[in-house]
Design an enzyme around this catalytic site. Structure first.
Site, PDB file in Angstrom:
ATOM      1  N   GLY A  22     -10.829 -94.102 -10.071  1.00 29.86           N
ATOM      2  CA  GLY A  22      -9.582 -93.896 -10.823  1.00 29.86           C
ATOM      3  C   GLY A  22      -9.847 -93.253 -12.173  1.00 29.86           C
ATOM      4  N   GLY A  26      -5.933 -92.077 -17.616  1.00 33.37           N
ATOM      5  CA  GLY A  26      -6.019 -93.404 -18.217  1.00 33.37           C
ATOM      6  C   GLY A  26      -7.399 -93.804 -18.715  1.00 33.37           C
ATOM      7  N   ASN A 101     -12.701 -99.256 -11.531  1.00 30.59           N
ATOM      8  CA  ASN A 101     -11.643 -99.218 -12.553  1.00 30.59           C
ATOM      9  C   ASN A 101     -10.247 -98.980 -11.991  1.00 30.59           C
ATOM     10  OD1 ASN A 101     -10.497 -98.325 -15.391  1.00 30.59           O
ATOM     11  ND2 ASN A 101     -10.133 -96.611 -13.998  1.00 30.59           N
ATOM     12  N   THR A 122      -5.741-102.459  -3.007  1.00 30.96           N
ATOM     13  CA  THR A 122      -6.304-101.518  -3.966  1.00 30.96           C
ATOM     14  C   THR A 122      -7.171-102.205  -5.009  1.00 30.96           C
ATOM     15  OG1 THR A 122      -4.216-100.351  -3.710  1.00 30.96           O
ATOM     16  CG2 THR A 122      -5.665 -99.605  -5.447  1.00 30.96           C
ATOM     17  N   TYR A 178       7.052-112.220  -2.076  1.00 34.87           N
ATOM     18  CA  TYR A 178       6.387-111.226  -2.925  1.00 34.87           C
ATOM     19  C   TYR A 178       6.980-111.183  -4.330  1.00 34.87           C
ATOM     20  CZ  TYR A 178       4.352-106.808  -4.496  1.00 34.87           C
ATOM     21  OH  TYR A 178       3.666-105.853  -5.208  1.00 34.87           O
TER      22      TYR A 178
HETATM   23  N1  LIG Z   1      -3.297-100.262 -19.227  1.00 40.19           N
HETATM   24  C1  LIG Z   1      -3.432-101.538 -19.512  1.00 40.19           C
HETATM   25  O1  LIG Z   1      -2.817-102.054 -20.461  1.00 40.19           O
HETATM   26  C2  LIG Z   1      -4.357-102.400 -18.706  1.00 40.19           C
HETATM   27  C3  LIG Z   1      -4.451-103.764 -19.035  1.00 40.19           C
HETATM   28  C4  LIG Z   1      -5.285-104.578 -18.282  1.00 40.19           C
HETATM   29  C5  LIG Z   1      -6.013-104.036 -17.226  1.00 40.19           C
HETATM   30  N2  LIG Z   1      -5.887-102.711 -16.915  1.00 40.19           N
HETATM   31  C6  LIG Z   1      -6.672-102.192 -15.773  1.00 40.19           C
HETATM   32  O2  LIG Z   1      -7.338-101.017 -16.150  1.00 40.19           O
HETATM   33  C7  LIG Z   1      -7.562-100.200 -14.985  1.00 40.19           C
HETATM   34  C8  LIG Z   1      -7.185 -98.761 -15.298  1.00 40.19           C
HETATM   35  O3  LIG Z   1      -5.774 -98.727 -15.514  1.00 40.19           O
HETATM   36  P1  LIG Z   1      -5.071 -97.655 -16.452  1.00 40.19           P
HETATM   37  O4  LIG Z   1      -4.339 -98.423 -17.483  1.00 40.19           O
HETATM   38  O5  LIG Z   1      -5.992 -96.575 -16.850  1.00 40.19           O
HETATM   39  O6  LIG Z   1      -3.961 -97.123 -15.408  1.00 40.19           O
HETATM   40  P2  LIG Z   1      -3.543 -95.628 -14.951  1.00 40.19           P
HETATM   41  O7  LIG Z   1      -3.446 -94.730 -16.136  1.00 40.19           O
HETATM   42  O8  LIG Z   1      -2.346 -95.826 -14.102  1.00 40.19           O
HETATM   43  O9  LIG Z   1      -4.790 -95.170 -14.051  1.00 40.19           O
HETATM   44  C9  LIG Z   1      -5.029 -95.787 -12.814  1.00 40.19           C
HETATM   45  C10 LIG Z   1      -6.008 -94.963 -12.005  1.00 40.19           C
HETATM   46  O10 LIG Z   1      -6.193 -95.620 -10.735  1.00 40.19           O
HETATM   47  C11 LIG Z   1      -6.017 -94.644  -9.711  1.00 40.19           C
HETATM   48  N3  LIG Z   1      -5.578 -95.223  -8.439  1.00 40.19           N
HETATM   49  C12 LIG Z   1      -4.445 -95.920  -8.157  1.00 40.19           C
HETATM   50  N4  LIG Z   1      -4.387 -96.233  -6.861  1.00 40.19           N
HETATM   51  C13 LIG Z   1      -5.513 -95.704  -6.284  1.00 40.19           C
HETATM   52  C14 LIG Z   1      -6.032 -95.681  -4.974  1.00 40.19           C
HETATM   53  N5  LIG Z   1      -5.376 -96.232  -3.942  1.00 40.19           N
HETATM   54  N6  LIG Z   1      -7.223 -95.077  -4.766  1.00 40.19           N
HETATM   55  C15 LIG Z   1      -7.895 -94.512  -5.778  1.00 40.19           C
HETATM   56  N7  LIG Z   1      -7.460 -94.482  -7.044  1.00 40.19           N
HETATM   57  C16 LIG Z   1      -6.272 -95.080  -7.293  1.00 40.19           C
HETATM   58  C17 LIG Z   1      -4.972 -93.693 -10.273  1.00 40.19           C
HETATM   59  O11 LIG Z   1      -4.978 -92.475  -9.545  1.00 40.19           O
HETATM   60  P3  LIG Z   1      -3.643 -91.525  -9.486  1.00 40.19           P
HETATM   61  O12 LIG Z   1      -3.553 -90.891 -10.823  1.00 40.19           O
HETATM   62  O13 LIG Z   1      -3.924 -90.588  -8.365  1.00 40.19           O
HETATM   63  O14 LIG Z   1      -2.490 -92.436  -9.209  1.00 40.19           O
HETATM   64  C18 LIG Z   1      -5.494 -93.560 -11.698  1.00 40.19           C
HETATM   65  O15 LIG Z   1      -6.581 -92.662 -11.725  1.00 40.19           O
HETATM   66  C19 LIG Z   1      -6.748-100.841 -13.863  1.00 40.19           C
HETATM   67  O16 LIG Z   1      -7.610-101.575 -13.020  1.00 40.19           O
HETATM   68  C20 LIG Z   1      -5.791-101.773 -14.593  1.00 40.19           C
HETATM   69  O17 LIG Z   1      -5.381-102.858 -13.804  1.00 40.19           O
HETATM   70  C21 LIG Z   1      -5.096-101.885 -17.635  1.00 40.19           C
END
Ligand SMILES: NC(=O)c1ccc[n+]([C@@H]2O[C@H](COP(=O)([O-])OP(=O)(O)OC[C@H]3O[C@@H](n4cnc5c(N)ncnc54)[C@H](OP(=O)(O)O)[C@@H]3O)[C@@H](O)[C@H]2O)c1
Length: 312
Positions: A22, A26, A101, A122, A178
Protein backbone atom coordinates in the site's frame (compact mmCIF):
# COMPACT_ATOMS: atom_id res chain seq x y z
CA UNK A 1 4.82 16.08 21.03
CA UNK A 2 8.49 15.24 21.49
CA UNK A 3 9.85 13.22 18.59
CA UNK A 4 11.99 10.36 19.83
CA UNK A 5 12.65 9.57 16.18
CA UNK A 6 12.80 11.85 13.15
CA UNK A 7 13.62 11.76 9.45
CA UNK A 8 17.26 12.73 10.06
CA UNK A 9 17.75 9.58 12.16
CA UNK A 10 16.84 7.18 9.33
CA UNK A 11 20.13 5.41 8.55
CA UNK A 12 21.63 4.73 5.14
CA UNK A 13 19.80 1.73 3.62
CA UNK A 14 22.18 0.93 0.75
CA UNK A 15 22.00 -2.78 -0.09
CA UNK A 16 18.70 -3.28 1.76
CA UNK A 17 15.64 -4.62 -0.07
CA UNK A 18 12.34 -3.36 1.32
CA UNK A 19 8.76 -4.29 0.42
CA UNK A 20 6.10 -1.75 1.44
CA UNK A 21 2.47 -2.76 0.90
CA UNK A 22 0.00 0.00 0.00
CA UNK A 23 2.78 2.42 -0.88
CA UNK A 24 1.15 4.26 -3.76
CA UNK A 25 -0.37 6.82 -1.40
CA UNK A 26 -0.63 7.88 2.25
CA UNK A 27 1.73 6.70 4.97
CA UNK A 28 3.06 3.83 2.85
CA UNK A 29 4.17 6.20 0.10
CA UNK A 30 5.91 8.43 2.66
CA UNK A 31 7.80 5.35 3.93
CA UNK A 32 8.73 4.23 0.41
CA UNK A 33 9.98 7.76 -0.32
CA UNK A 34 12.17 7.85 2.82
CA UNK A 35 13.57 4.37 2.19
CA UNK A 36 14.40 5.34 -1.41
CA UNK A 37 15.97 8.59 -0.17
CA UNK A 38 18.31 6.43 1.92
CA UNK A 39 19.26 4.31 -1.13
CA UNK A 40 17.19 1.19 -0.39
CA UNK A 41 15.85 -1.02 -3.19
CA UNK A 42 12.11 -0.47 -2.71
CA UNK A 43 9.26 -2.64 -3.96
CA UNK A 44 6.05 -0.59 -4.19
CA UNK A 45 3.50 -3.37 -3.62
CA UNK A 46 0.09 -2.00 -4.46
CA UNK A 47 -3.12 -3.10 -6.09
CA UNK A 48 -3.84 -0.51 -8.78
CA UNK A 49 -1.16 -0.47 -11.50
CA UNK A 50 -1.80 3.12 -12.59
CA UNK A 51 -1.49 4.42 -9.01
CA UNK A 52 1.51 2.21 -8.21
CA UNK A 53 3.42 3.16 -11.35
CA UNK A 54 2.70 6.87 -10.79
CA UNK A 55 4.06 6.59 -7.23
CA UNK A 56 7.22 4.83 -8.45
CA UNK A 57 7.81 7.61 -10.99
CA UNK A 58 7.34 10.31 -8.34
CA UNK A 59 9.65 8.54 -5.85
CA UNK A 60 12.35 7.96 -8.49
CA UNK A 61 12.19 11.59 -9.65
CA UNK A 62 12.23 13.01 -6.11
CA UNK A 63 15.03 10.81 -4.75
CA UNK A 64 17.09 10.04 -7.87
CA UNK A 65 16.98 6.36 -6.82
CA UNK A 66 16.29 4.12 -9.84
CA UNK A 67 15.91 0.98 -7.70
CA UNK A 68 12.24 1.60 -6.96
CA UNK A 69 9.82 -0.74 -8.68
CA UNK A 70 6.13 -1.57 -8.80
CA UNK A 71 4.85 -5.09 -8.22
CA UNK A 72 1.12 -5.65 -8.24
CA UNK A 73 -0.45 -6.97 -5.04
CA UNK A 74 -4.14 -7.11 -4.19
CA UNK A 75 -4.25 -8.29 -0.58
CA UNK A 76 -7.96 -9.00 -0.81
CA UNK A 77 -7.19 -11.87 -3.22
CA UNK A 78 -5.09 -14.87 -2.20
CA UNK A 79 -4.51 -15.59 -5.90
CA UNK A 80 -2.97 -12.14 -6.31
CA UNK A 81 -0.78 -12.63 -3.21
CA UNK A 82 0.44 -15.96 -4.63
CA UNK A 83 1.27 -14.31 -7.94
CA UNK A 84 3.14 -11.50 -6.15
CA UNK A 85 5.20 -14.07 -4.20
CA UNK A 86 6.03 -15.99 -7.40
CA UNK A 87 7.05 -12.81 -9.23
CA UNK A 88 9.11 -11.58 -6.30
CA UNK A 89 10.90 -14.94 -5.90
CA UNK A 90 11.82 -14.87 -9.61
CA UNK A 91 13.90 -11.76 -8.87
CA UNK A 92 16.18 -13.72 -6.50
CA UNK A 93 16.35 -10.82 -4.07
CA UNK A 94 16.70 -10.89 -0.29
CA UNK A 95 14.15 -9.15 1.97
CA UNK A 96 15.48 -6.98 4.77
CA UNK A 97 12.17 -5.26 5.47
CA UNK A 98 8.57 -6.28 4.92
CA UNK A 99 6.30 -3.41 5.90
CA UNK A 100 2.69 -4.61 6.04
CA UNK A 101 1.11 -1.19 5.74
CA UNK A 102 -1.83 -1.40 3.30
CA UNK A 103 -5.23 -0.99 4.86
CA UNK A 104 -8.88 -0.08 4.48
CA UNK A 105 -11.01 1.48 7.20
CA UNK A 106 -14.68 1.14 7.94
CA UNK A 107 -15.77 0.17 4.42
CA UNK A 108 -19.38 -0.97 3.88
CA UNK A 109 -20.04 -4.71 4.34
CA UNK A 110 -18.37 -6.55 1.50
CA UNK A 111 -16.75 -9.95 1.01
CA UNK A 112 -13.32 -10.30 -0.62
CA UNK A 113 -12.82 -12.41 -3.77
CA UNK A 114 -12.13 -15.31 -1.38
CA UNK A 115 -15.35 -14.75 0.57
CA UNK A 116 -13.87 -13.07 3.69
CA UNK A 117 -15.13 -9.84 5.29
CA UNK A 118 -13.11 -7.19 3.44
CA UNK A 119 -11.27 -5.46 6.29
CA UNK A 120 -10.25 -8.77 7.84
CA UNK A 121 -9.31 -10.12 4.42
CA UNK A 122 -7.20 -7.07 3.75
CA UNK A 123 -5.93 -5.83 7.09
CA UNK A 124 -5.10 -8.88 9.21
CA UNK A 125 -1.33 -8.36 9.64
CA UNK A 126 -2.21 -4.89 8.71
CA UNK A 127 -5.74 -3.83 7.84
CA UNK A 128 -5.98 -6.67 5.24
CA UNK A 129 -5.24 -9.45 7.62
CA UNK A 130 -5.57 -12.71 5.78
CA UNK A 131 -3.75 -11.32 2.72
CA UNK A 132 -0.91 -10.00 4.87
CA UNK A 133 -0.76 -13.21 6.92
CA UNK A 134 -0.35 -15.26 3.75
CA UNK A 135 2.12 -12.79 2.21
CA UNK A 136 4.28 -12.77 5.35
CA UNK A 137 4.35 -16.51 5.91
CA UNK A 138 5.05 -17.21 2.20
CA UNK A 139 7.97 -14.76 2.25
CA UNK A 140 9.24 -15.83 5.68
CA UNK A 141 11.92 -18.26 4.40
CA UNK A 142 13.49 -15.40 2.40
CA UNK A 143 13.15 -12.99 5.33
CA UNK A 144 14.86 -15.50 7.65
CA UNK A 145 17.62 -16.15 5.11
CA UNK A 146 18.19 -12.37 4.78
CA UNK A 147 18.46 -11.73 8.53
CA UNK A 148 19.00 -9.42 10.26
CA UNK A 149 15.63 -8.46 8.85
CA UNK A 150 12.42 -6.85 10.01
CA UNK A 151 8.66 -7.10 9.66
CA UNK A 152 6.51 -4.12 10.60
CA UNK A 153 2.76 -4.65 10.90
CA UNK A 154 0.89 -1.36 10.78
CA UNK A 155 -1.92 -1.53 13.32
CA UNK A 156 -3.91 1.30 14.89
CA UNK A 157 -5.12 2.73 18.15
CA UNK A 158 -8.44 1.43 16.72
CA UNK A 159 -7.45 -2.04 18.02
CA UNK A 160 -9.18 -0.78 21.19
CA UNK A 161 -12.64 -0.77 19.53
CA UNK A 162 -13.07 -4.48 20.32
CA UNK A 163 -12.09 -4.15 23.96
CA UNK A 164 -15.69 -4.56 25.24
CA UNK A 165 -17.03 -7.10 22.71
CA UNK A 166 -13.93 -9.22 22.11
CA UNK A 167 -12.55 -10.63 18.84
CA UNK A 168 -15.73 -12.55 17.89
CA UNK A 169 -14.15 -14.32 14.93
CA UNK A 170 -17.30 -16.45 14.60
CA UNK A 171 -19.19 -13.28 13.52
CA UNK A 172 -16.62 -12.36 10.87
CA UNK A 173 -18.83 -12.78 7.79
CA UNK A 174 -22.18 -12.16 9.48
CA UNK A 175 -23.76 -9.26 7.60
CA UNK A 176 -26.44 -8.73 10.28
CA UNK A 177 -23.82 -8.22 12.99
CA UNK A 178 -21.51 -6.09 10.85
CA UNK A 179 -20.30 -2.78 12.28
CA UNK A 180 -17.74 -1.09 10.06
CA UNK A 181 -15.63 0.41 12.86
CA UNK A 182 -15.89 -2.75 14.99
CA UNK A 183 -14.64 -4.73 11.97
CA UNK A 184 -11.78 -2.25 11.58
CA UNK A 185 -10.94 -2.69 15.27
CA UNK A 186 -10.92 -6.49 14.91
CA UNK A 187 -8.57 -6.34 11.93
CA UNK A 188 -6.24 -3.95 13.78
CA UNK A 189 -6.27 -6.11 16.93
CA UNK A 190 -5.41 -9.00 14.59
CA UNK A 191 -2.30 -7.11 13.46
CA UNK A 192 -1.01 -6.98 17.05
CA UNK A 193 -1.98 -10.56 17.89
CA UNK A 194 -0.28 -11.76 14.69
CA UNK A 195 2.86 -9.77 15.54
CA UNK A 196 3.07 -11.36 18.96
CA UNK A 197 2.32 -14.89 17.78
CA UNK A 198 4.73 -14.74 14.84
CA UNK A 199 7.44 -13.43 17.15
CA UNK A 200 6.69 -16.22 19.64
CA UNK A 201 6.95 -18.85 16.89
CA UNK A 202 10.20 -17.41 15.53
CA UNK A 203 11.72 -17.44 19.00
CA UNK A 204 10.52 -21.00 19.60
CA UNK A 205 12.27 -21.97 16.35
CA UNK A 206 15.48 -20.36 17.60
CA UNK A 207 15.42 -17.49 15.09
CA UNK A 208 17.30 -14.64 16.79
CA UNK A 209 17.45 -11.83 14.29
CA UNK A 210 14.10 -11.36 12.61
CA UNK A 211 12.48 -8.40 14.35
CA UNK A 212 8.66 -8.37 14.14
CA UNK A 213 6.81 -5.38 15.60
CA UNK A 214 3.56 -3.42 15.25
CA UNK A 215 2.69 0.25 15.44
CA UNK A 216 0.02 2.93 15.47
CA UNK A 217 1.12 5.70 13.08
CA UNK A 218 -0.93 8.52 14.67
CA UNK A 219 -4.06 10.21 13.36
CA UNK A 220 -2.83 10.98 9.87
CA UNK A 221 -4.12 13.11 7.02
CA UNK A 222 -4.40 10.38 4.35
CA UNK A 223 -7.05 8.77 2.14
CA UNK A 224 -7.99 6.25 4.84
CA UNK A 225 -11.40 7.80 5.58
CA UNK A 226 -12.47 7.47 1.94
CA UNK A 227 -15.26 4.98 2.80
CA UNK A 228 -16.68 7.04 5.66
CA UNK A 229 -19.74 9.28 5.35
CA UNK A 230 -19.19 13.05 5.01
CA UNK A 231 -20.27 13.43 8.67
CA UNK A 232 -17.68 10.92 9.92
CA UNK A 233 -15.06 12.54 7.68
CA UNK A 234 -15.92 15.90 9.23
CA UNK A 235 -15.58 14.44 12.76
CA UNK A 236 -12.23 12.87 11.87
CA UNK A 237 -11.04 16.25 10.57
CA UNK A 238 -11.66 17.73 14.04
CA UNK A 239 -8.73 15.63 15.30
CA UNK A 240 -5.35 17.22 14.89
CA UNK A 241 -4.27 15.34 11.81
CA UNK A 242 -0.55 14.91 11.29
CA UNK A 243 1.13 14.78 7.88
CA UNK A 244 1.89 11.43 6.21
CA UNK A 245 5.61 12.25 6.71
CA UNK A 246 5.14 12.50 10.49
CA UNK A 247 2.76 9.54 10.33
CA UNK A 248 5.54 7.45 8.79
CA UNK A 249 8.00 8.06 11.65
CA UNK A 250 6.92 5.35 14.09
CA UNK A 251 6.94 2.58 11.50
CA UNK A 252 10.19 3.94 10.05
CA UNK A 253 11.65 3.73 13.55
CA UNK A 254 10.75 0.04 13.79
CA UNK A 255 11.84 -0.52 10.19
CA UNK A 256 15.24 1.18 10.25
CA UNK A 257 16.49 2.36 13.64
CA UNK A 258 19.62 0.63 14.98
CA UNK A 259 17.84 0.76 18.39
CA UNK A 260 15.67 -2.19 17.32
CA UNK A 261 18.61 -4.58 17.08
CA UNK A 262 20.60 -2.96 19.89
CA UNK A 263 17.70 -3.24 22.35
CA UNK A 264 16.28 -6.49 20.89
CA UNK A 265 12.85 -4.92 20.23
CA UNK A 266 10.52 -7.77 19.19
CA UNK A 267 6.80 -8.49 19.41
CA UNK A 268 6.14 -4.92 20.61
CA UNK A 269 3.62 -2.18 19.80
CA UNK A 270 4.83 1.40 19.26
CA UNK A 271 3.00 4.72 19.03
CA UNK A 272 4.14 8.19 17.84
CA UNK A 273 6.87 9.01 17.72
CA UNK A 274 8.74 5.77 18.39
CA UNK A 275 7.40 5.15 21.91
CA UNK A 276 6.56 1.67 23.24
CA UNK A 277 3.02 1.13 24.53
CA UNK A 278 1.19 -1.86 25.97
CA UNK A 279 -1.81 -2.68 23.72
CA UNK A 280 -5.25 -3.36 25.21
CA UNK A 281 -5.93 -6.76 26.82
CA UNK A 282 -7.86 -8.33 23.89
CA UNK A 283 -4.80 -7.73 21.70
CA UNK A 284 -2.31 -9.27 24.11
CA UNK A 285 -4.22 -12.36 25.21
CA UNK A 286 -2.25 -15.50 24.39
CA UNK A 287 -5.45 -17.46 23.81
CA UNK A 288 -6.55 -14.87 21.23
CA UNK A 289 -3.14 -15.16 19.56
CA UNK A 290 -3.52 -18.92 19.11
CA UNK A 291 -7.20 -18.68 18.22
CA UNK A 292 -6.52 -16.13 15.48
CA UNK A 293 -3.58 -18.09 14.06
CA UNK A 294 -5.57 -21.34 13.83
CA UNK A 295 -8.64 -19.52 12.50
CA UNK A 296 -6.57 -17.90 9.72
CA UNK A 297 -4.89 -21.17 8.84
CA UNK A 298 -8.34 -22.78 8.48
CA UNK A 299 -9.56 -19.94 6.26
CA UNK A 300 -6.54 -20.42 4.02
CA UNK A 301 -7.08 -24.20 3.88
CA UNK A 302 -10.59 -23.53 2.59
CA UNK A 303 -9.35 -21.09 -0.06
CA UNK A 304 -6.22 -22.95 -1.23
CA UNK A 305 -6.88 -26.67 -1.88
CA UNK A 306 -3.21 -27.78 -1.51
CA UNK A 307 -2.32 -25.37 1.34
CA UNK A 308 0.27 -26.99 3.60
CA UNK A 309 0.25 -24.40 6.38
CA UNK A 310 2.29 -21.38 7.39
CA UNK A 311 5.42 -23.45 7.87
CA UNK A 312 6.30 -22.02 11.28
N1 LIG B 1 -4.49 7.51 8.60
C1 LIG B 1 -4.60 7.26 9.89
O1 LIG B 1 -4.97 8.14 10.69
C2 LIG B 1 -4.25 5.91 10.43
C3 LIG B 1 -4.39 5.68 11.81
C4 LIG B 1 -4.09 4.43 12.32
C5 LIG B 1 -3.65 3.42 11.47
N2 LIG B 1 -3.54 3.66 10.13
C6 LIG B 1 -3.07 2.55 9.26
O2 LIG B 1 -2.05 3.00 8.42
C7 LIG B 1 -2.03 2.20 7.22
C8 LIG B 1 -1.90 3.11 6.01
O3 LIG B 1 -3.10 3.88 5.93
P1 LIG B 1 -3.16 5.33 5.28
O4 LIG B 1 -3.67 6.24 6.32
O5 LIG B 1 -1.92 5.66 4.55
O6 LIG B 1 -4.38 5.07 4.25
P2 LIG B 1 -4.54 5.37 2.67
O7 LIG B 1 -4.00 6.72 2.33
O8 LIG B 1 -5.96 5.07 2.38
O9 LIG B 1 -3.59 4.25 2.01
C9 LIG B 1 -3.94 2.90 2.08
C10 LIG B 1 -3.12 2.09 1.10
O10 LIG B 1 -3.54 0.72 1.19
C11 LIG B 1 -3.80 0.25 -0.14
N3 LIG B 1 -4.77 -0.84 -0.18
C12 LIG B 1 -6.07 -0.86 0.22
N4 LIG B 1 -6.63 -2.04 -0.03
C13 LIG B 1 -5.67 -2.80 -0.64
C14 LIG B 1 -5.63 -4.12 -1.15
N5 LIG B 1 -6.71 -4.91 -1.14
N6 LIG B 1 -4.47 -4.57 -1.66
C15 LIG B 1 -3.38 -3.80 -1.69
N7 LIG B 1 -3.34 -2.54 -1.24
C16 LIG B 1 -4.49 -2.05 -0.71
C17 LIG B 1 -4.32 1.48 -0.87
O11 LIG B 1 -4.25 1.28 -2.27
P3 LIG B 1 -5.24 2.09 -3.29
O12 LIG B 1 -4.72 3.48 -3.32
O13 LIG B 1 -5.13 1.35 -4.57
O14 LIG B 1 -6.61 2.02 -2.69
C18 LIG B 1 -3.33 2.52 -0.35
O15 LIG B 1 -2.11 2.41 -1.04
C19 LIG B 1 -3.31 1.36 7.26
O16 LIG B 1 -2.99 0.05 7.66
C20 LIG B 1 -4.16 2.05 8.31
O17 LIG B 1 -5.07 1.18 8.93
C21 LIG B 1 -3.80 4.88 9.60
Amino acid sequence: MVKKFNIELIPDMTGKVCIVTGSNTGIGKACAMELAQQNAHVIVASRTPARGIAAVKEIQETTGNAKVEFLQLDLASIESVSQFVTEFKAKNLPIHLLMNNAGVMACPYELSKDGIEMQFATNHASNIFVGHFYLTTQLLPIIEASAPSRIVNVSSNGHRFIQCRGLRLEELNDKDKYGSFMAYGRSKAANILFTRELNRRLEAKGVQNVYVNANHPGVVDSELARYSSPIIQKILKTFVLISTRDGSLTQMYLATSPDVEKNNIKGKYYIPYGVEKQPERESTSESNQTLLWDFTENLLKNIIPDYTGAGI
